[in-house]
Design a protein around this motif. Sequence first.
Motif, PDB file in Angstrom:
ATOM      1  N   ILE A 181      37.549  52.844  38.238  1.00  0.00           N
ATOM      2  CA  ILE A 181      37.469  52.034  37.025  1.00  0.00           C
ATOM      3  C   ILE A 181      37.363  50.549  37.378  1.00  0.00           C
ATOM      4  O   ILE A 181      36.598  49.806  36.771  1.00  0.00           O
ATOM      5  N   LEU A 182      38.143  50.130  38.381  1.00  0.00           N
ATOM      6  CA  LEU A 182      38.103  48.737  38.830  1.00  0.00           C
ATOM      7  C   LEU A 182      36.946  48.579  39.813  1.00  0.00           C
ATOM      8  O   LEU A 182      36.888  49.292  40.826  1.00  0.00           O
ATOM      9  N   GLN A 183      36.047  47.672  39.532  1.00  0.00           N
ATOM     10  CA  GLN A 183      34.920  47.420  40.418  1.00  0.00           C
ATOM     11  C   GLN A 183      34.903  45.944  40.795  1.00  0.00           C
ATOM     12  O   GLN A 183      34.999  45.074  39.921  1.00  0.00           O
ATOM     13  N   VAL A 184      34.798  45.666  42.070  1.00  0.00           N
ATOM     14  CA  VAL A 184      34.776  44.293  42.564  1.00  0.00           C
ATOM     15  C   VAL A 184      33.348  43.978  43.004  1.00  0.00           C
ATOM     16  O   VAL A 184      32.844  44.559  43.965  1.00  0.00           O
ATOM     17  N   LYS A 185      32.694  43.089  42.258  1.00  0.00           N
ATOM     18  CA  LYS A 185      31.289  42.780  42.522  1.00  0.00           C
ATOM     19  C   LYS A 185      31.032  41.292  42.381  1.00  0.00           C
ATOM     20  O   LYS A 185      31.790  40.572  41.723  1.00  0.00           O
ATOM     21  N   THR A 186      29.959  40.847  43.001  1.00  0.00           N
ATOM     22  CA  THR A 186      29.517  39.477  42.788  1.00  0.00           C
ATOM     23  C   THR A 186      28.860  39.378  41.418  1.00  0.00           C
ATOM     24  O   THR A 186      28.516  40.402  40.802  1.00  0.00           O
ATOM     25  N   MET A 187      28.679  38.153  40.954  1.00  0.00           N
ATOM     26  CA  MET A 187      27.987  37.949  39.679  1.00  0.00           C
ATOM     27  C   MET A 187      26.591  38.554  39.732  1.00  0.00           C
ATOM     28  O   MET A 187      26.131  39.196  38.776  1.00  0.00           O
ATOM     29  N   SER A 188      25.903  38.380  40.847  1.00  0.00           N
ATOM     30  CA  SER A 188      24.545  38.901  40.978  1.00  0.00           C
ATOM     31  C   SER A 188      24.528  40.418  40.855  1.00  0.00           C
ATOM     32  O   SER A 188      23.647  40.999  40.211  1.00  0.00           O
ATOM     33  N   GLU A 189      25.509  41.065  41.473  1.00  0.00           N
ATOM     34  CA  GLU A 189      25.588  42.529  41.403  1.00  0.00           C
ATOM     35  C   GLU A 189      25.865  42.982  39.979  1.00  0.00           C
ATOM     36  O   GLU A 189      25.301  43.985  39.513  1.00  0.00           O
ATOM     37  N   ARG A 190      26.687  42.252  39.258  1.00  0.00           N
ATOM     38  CA  ARG A 190      27.017  42.629  37.878  1.00  0.00           C
ATOM     39  C   ARG A 190      25.835  42.415  36.949  1.00  0.00           C
ATOM     40  O   ARG A 190      25.608  43.187  36.019  1.00  0.00           O
ATOM     41  N   LEU A 191      25.077  41.349  37.185  1.00  0.00           N
ATOM     42  CA  LEU A 191      23.912  41.079  36.343  1.00  0.00           C
ATOM     43  C   LEU A 191      22.859  42.174  36.466  1.00  0.00           C
ATOM     44  O   LEU A 191      22.158  42.485  35.503  1.00  0.00           O
ATOM     45  N   LEU A 192      22.735  42.746  37.665  1.00  0.00           N
ATOM     46  CA  LEU A 192      21.707  43.754  37.908  1.00  0.00           C
ATOM     47  C   LEU A 192      22.313  45.154  38.006  1.00  0.00           C
ATOM     48  O   LEU A 192      21.756  46.031  38.662  1.00  0.00           O
ATOM     49  N   ASP A 193      23.434  45.341  37.329  1.00  0.00           N
ATOM     50  CA  ASP A 193      24.093  46.643  37.276  1.00  0.00           C
ATOM     51  C   ASP A 193      23.559  47.409  36.061  1.00  0.00           C
ATOM     52  O   ASP A 193      23.318  46.815  35.002  1.00  0.00           O
ATOM     53  N   PHE A 194      23.369  48.716  36.206  1.00  0.00           N
ATOM     54  CA  PHE A 194      22.789  49.497  35.114  1.00  0.00           C
ATOM     55  C   PHE A 194      23.679  50.675  34.734  1.00  0.00           C
ATOM     56  O   PHE A 194      24.442  51.189  35.564  1.00  0.00           O
ATOM     57  N   ASN A 195      23.577  51.093  33.482  1.00  0.00           N
ATOM     58  CA  ASN A 195      24.385  52.208  32.978  1.00  0.00           C
ATOM     59  C   ASN A 195      24.055  53.492  33.725  1.00  0.00           C
ATOM     60  O   ASN A 195      22.876  53.819  33.925  1.00  0.00           O
ATOM     61  N   GLN A 196      25.109  54.218  34.069  1.00  0.00           N
ATOM     62  CA  GLN A 196      24.940  55.472  34.800  1.00  0.00           C
ATOM     63  C   GLN A 196      25.632  56.616  34.078  1.00  0.00           C
ATOM     64  O   GLN A 196      26.535  56.406  33.265  1.00  0.00           O
ATOM     65  N   GLU A 197      25.212  57.818  34.401  1.00  0.00           N
ATOM     66  CA  GLU A 197      25.702  59.006  33.702  1.00  0.00           C
ATOM     67  C   GLU A 197      27.202  59.210  33.885  1.00  0.00           C
ATOM     68  O   GLU A 197      27.847  59.841  33.051  1.00  0.00           O
ATOM     69  N   ASP A 198      27.769  58.689  34.968  1.00  0.00           N
ATOM     70  CA  ASP A 198      29.208  58.874  35.196  1.00  0.00           C
ATOM     71  C   ASP A 198      30.000  57.635  34.788  1.00  0.00           C
ATOM     72  O   ASP A 198      31.151  57.463  35.180  1.00  0.00           O
ATOM     73  N   GLY A 199      29.408  56.773  33.962  1.00  0.00           N
ATOM     74  CA  GLY A 199      30.092  55.567  33.522  1.00  0.00           C
ATOM     75  C   GLY A 199      30.973  55.805  32.312  1.00  0.00           C
ATOM     76  O   GLY A 199      30.807  56.776  31.571  1.00  0.00           O
ATOM     77  N   ALA A 200      31.949  54.897  32.118  1.00  0.00           N
ATOM     78  CA  ALA A 200      32.835  54.952  30.946  1.00  0.00           C
ATOM     79  C   ALA A 200      32.144  54.217  29.808  1.00  0.00           C
ATOM     80  O   ALA A 200      32.431  53.056  29.517  1.00  0.00           O
ATOM     81  N   LEU A 201      31.209  54.895  29.141  1.00  0.00           N
ATOM     82  CA  LEU A 201      30.314  54.248  28.191  1.00  0.00           C
ATOM     83  C   LEU A 201      30.441  54.827  26.786  1.00  0.00           C
ATOM     84  O   LEU A 201      30.419  56.049  26.601  1.00  0.00           O
ATOM     85  N   ALA A 202      30.537  53.938  25.798  1.00  0.00           N
ATOM     86  CA  ALA A 202      30.523  54.359  24.400  1.00  0.00           C
ATOM     87  C   ALA A 202      29.120  54.818  24.019  1.00  0.00           C
ATOM     88  O   ALA A 202      28.136  54.391  24.631  1.00  0.00           O
ATOM     89  N   PRO A 203      28.999  55.685  23.004  1.00  0.00           N
ATOM     90  CA  PRO A 203      27.674  56.154  22.594  1.00  0.00           C
ATOM     91  C   PRO A 203      26.707  55.023  22.248  1.00  0.00           C
ATOM     92  O   PRO A 203      25.525  55.086  22.583  1.00  0.00           O
ATOM     93  N   CYS A 204      27.204  53.965  21.576  1.00  0.00           N
ATOM     94  CA  CYS A 204      26.315  52.870  21.190  1.00  0.00           C
ATOM     95  C   CYS A 204      25.732  52.183  22.419  1.00  0.00           C
ATOM     96  O   CYS A 204      24.534  51.852  22.455  1.00  0.00           O
ATOM     97  N   SER A 205      26.543  51.968  23.445  1.00  0.00           N
ATOM     98  CA  SER A 205      26.064  51.330  24.669  1.00  0.00           C
ATOM     99  C   SER A 205      25.083  52.220  25.418  1.00  0.00           C
ATOM    100  O   SER A 205      24.172  51.737  26.079  1.00  0.00           O
ATOM    101  N   GLN A 206      25.276  53.528  25.320  1.00  0.00           N
ATOM    102  CA  GLN A 206      24.339  54.455  25.949  1.00  0.00           C
ATOM    103  C   GLN A 206      22.950  54.333  25.328  1.00  0.00           C
ATOM    104  O   GLN A 206      21.939  54.490  25.999  1.00  0.00           O
ATOM    105  N   ARG A 207      22.906  54.046  24.038  1.00  0.00           N
ATOM    106  CA  ARG A 207      21.626  54.018  23.320  1.00  0.00           C
ATOM    107  C   ARG A 207      20.936  52.662  23.391  1.00  0.00           C
ATOM    108  O   ARG A 207      19.721  52.575  23.216  1.00  0.00           O
ATOM    109  N   CYS A 208      21.672  51.601  23.648  1.00  0.00           N
ATOM    110  CA  CYS A 208      21.099  50.252  23.656  1.00  0.00           C
ATOM    111  C   CYS A 208      20.091  50.104  24.788  1.00  0.00           C
ATOM    112  O   CYS A 208      20.449  50.260  25.963  1.00  0.00           O
ATOM    113  N   PRO A 209      18.819  49.788  24.492  1.00  0.00           N
ATOM    114  CA  PRO A 209      17.811  49.631  25.559  1.00  0.00           C
ATOM    115  C   PRO A 209      18.149  48.509  26.538  1.00  0.00           C
ATOM    116  O   PRO A 209      17.725  48.544  27.684  1.00  0.00           O
ATOM    117  N   ALA A 210      18.918  47.515  26.085  1.00  0.00           N
ATOM    118  CA  ALA A 210      19.329  46.427  26.978  1.00  0.00           C
ATOM    119  C   ALA A 210      20.638  46.751  27.697  1.00  0.00           C
ATOM    120  O   ALA A 210      21.070  45.993  28.566  1.00  0.00           O
TER     121      ALA A 210
END
Length: 696
Positions: A181-210
């Motif tokens: 759950i805790l992820q330690v990343k640089t700002m650059s890594e967070r900016l280019l991070d993408f939603n994944q199937e094993d993520g803790a994601l709400a349905p609305c965030s799963q559907r958002c193209p951005a």
Amino acid sequence: MTEALLFMLGIGGVCGLVLSYASKIFYVYEDPRIAMIENNLAGANCGGCGYAGCSSAAQAVVEGKASPSVCVISSSEGIAKVAEIMGMDPGSASPRVANNTCDGGKRANTKYHYLGVNSCKALSGFFGGQRECGVGCLGLGDCIKACNFGAIDMGPDGFPVVDETMCVGCGACENACPKNILQVKTMSERLLDFNQEDGALAPCSQRCPAEINIPKYISEIKKGDYKAAVQTIRMRNPLLLSCGRVCPHPCEDLCRRGIEDEPVSINQLKRFAADYEMKSGTRVPITCAPDNGRKVAVIGGGPAGLSCAYFLRRVGYQVTIFEAMPKLGGIIRYGIPEYRLPKKVLDWEIEGITRLGIETRTNVRFGSDFGLGSLVTAGYEAIFMGIGAWKDYSLGIPGDHLEGCYNGINFLSRSAMGEKLPLGKKACVIGGGNTAVDCARTMLRLGLEKVYMVYRRTRKEMPANEVEIVASEHEGIDFVFLAAPSKVIGNEDGHVTHLEYLKMELGEPDASGRRRPVPVEGSETLLEVDTIVTAIGQSPDASFKEETSRRISELALTRWSTIDNDPTTLQSTSIPYIFTGGDSATGPALVVDAIGAGRRAARSIDLFLKGEKIAPVEKSLQGKRIEESVFTTVPGITPIKRAEMPELPVNERIRSFVEVDQVLPEDQALKEANRCLNCCRTCYNPDNSIKESYNA
């Protein structure tokens, strides 16, 4: 005495020879970069990095076992210097910060009750935890205990909260968390991070193209922290003002509250946060990684190009946008009317992007004013092509060339640039999409007495946004359904006088799933009009292929004139340093789709320029759903009326191009934010607290 002196000199000589020979045998080379790096570390020997002092940390950097940001208390300048010593990209060397990816929802079914376990790691050993959610936070605070810098506390909702100002990025919390759950990343890594199937994601965030973290920014609005909400949105979407006005909010279709009640008005809340920043008189600061000296060209200043340029600049690249039109914005400037997206709002938003240090060159057309060869010669190492889809489809019927006939995007762009077009008194728009609706509502505001929309199917099949169709109905647009144009009729001066159409009836569904319109024989009908606008679709303009460069001739296109690319990485299939996204790759689509594509392309360009493999995001959602997050019922929901979009009265708005849809007042925005269930993957908050807060 002399003999003794000679003896001693002899012994010294022998020792020197032995030591000289031994030094060659036992010589230990120390890389000079170790000392150089150690000189640029903090020198505290605190061990917070996990190594036994600064010398050991410097050696680990040289050996490739640690990154330039290894020192947990070093400055960004120190990190950049270490990266420079190593010949690495300083843009990727920004400080690491912890982030909790699971901060929503309390209600998940309990699998079992336990006693005496006070450790997340121990609890996870019991079938993954007491709750049914397989990826959620266990809430016992192993990460808090592991942090030696006081950067993590247990929040009021039972989830760890990270204080980024205290976090040194040591990674202890990440190592302690058994659920990742805790992820330690640089700002650059967070900016280019993408939603994944094993993520803790709400349905609305799963559907958002951005892929915006929707529950997080709504939660920040609830707390009154509007600046934080803006920052959360901008981590994934740099055009929040524009999207807040034109996005058809597909996320709301999956809102879990909508299963039992009306969905949360997610888009209105995004616009509220965006407008708050614009009206506050100050901009929320946007940080960028150190400049890495690498150059990228972006061809096209529309949503995809602006998004790609924004994310590349934030991770350290030097970016230049080349735009054929007088101003940046692309389709959202020249294809979306003023009454939906005021140009002063768009100007403010684009200024915030370009002021990050992005160079812009307008009124230059790819293929005529500059070409692929000139970009490569100028030192651009990668190119993003976001040229949009500006070529209108023609009607292809007799008379469609007569005076008074226009094409949709051409008509809207000329109107947007202030050109006075001769339109007469009666007009019809052919088509049923958003461009057609925009054309019809624009002509009404230009003073026409009567405007028709001619569509070959029924209202139910219209692809335009429902809210735009309803607004058209309120404004007095006349719809002519089940009508297929067959001929344009003109007078002796060659000017339009009538549109002839055939009446249709719906047959069997076609490939799109919509029922196919079938003409009714002998049903020709005349519609009296002076102006006809055809808005039946667009494709990219591929005239740049006529450039004499042999290399550009190798760029592969599809049969729809879109640039052929890998749909997961957005890299061109024919020229490896070219990437593309948005309408130029998919054909006309949503603005938010183009924004998401721009960010995805930025990730691939970053990998390309680092010399790394351009692989798709592992387990990327990209339009898919996480099955365990799909609910059919949501117990405990008390219906609460959804906030209504404030809008100008019809009799006021049809006389001008003043913006129709208005922003929610603050009190209404807070009430609407409190309707959000703060969902996570399988969790959501009990409705009682929401109702009490709403009525407070």
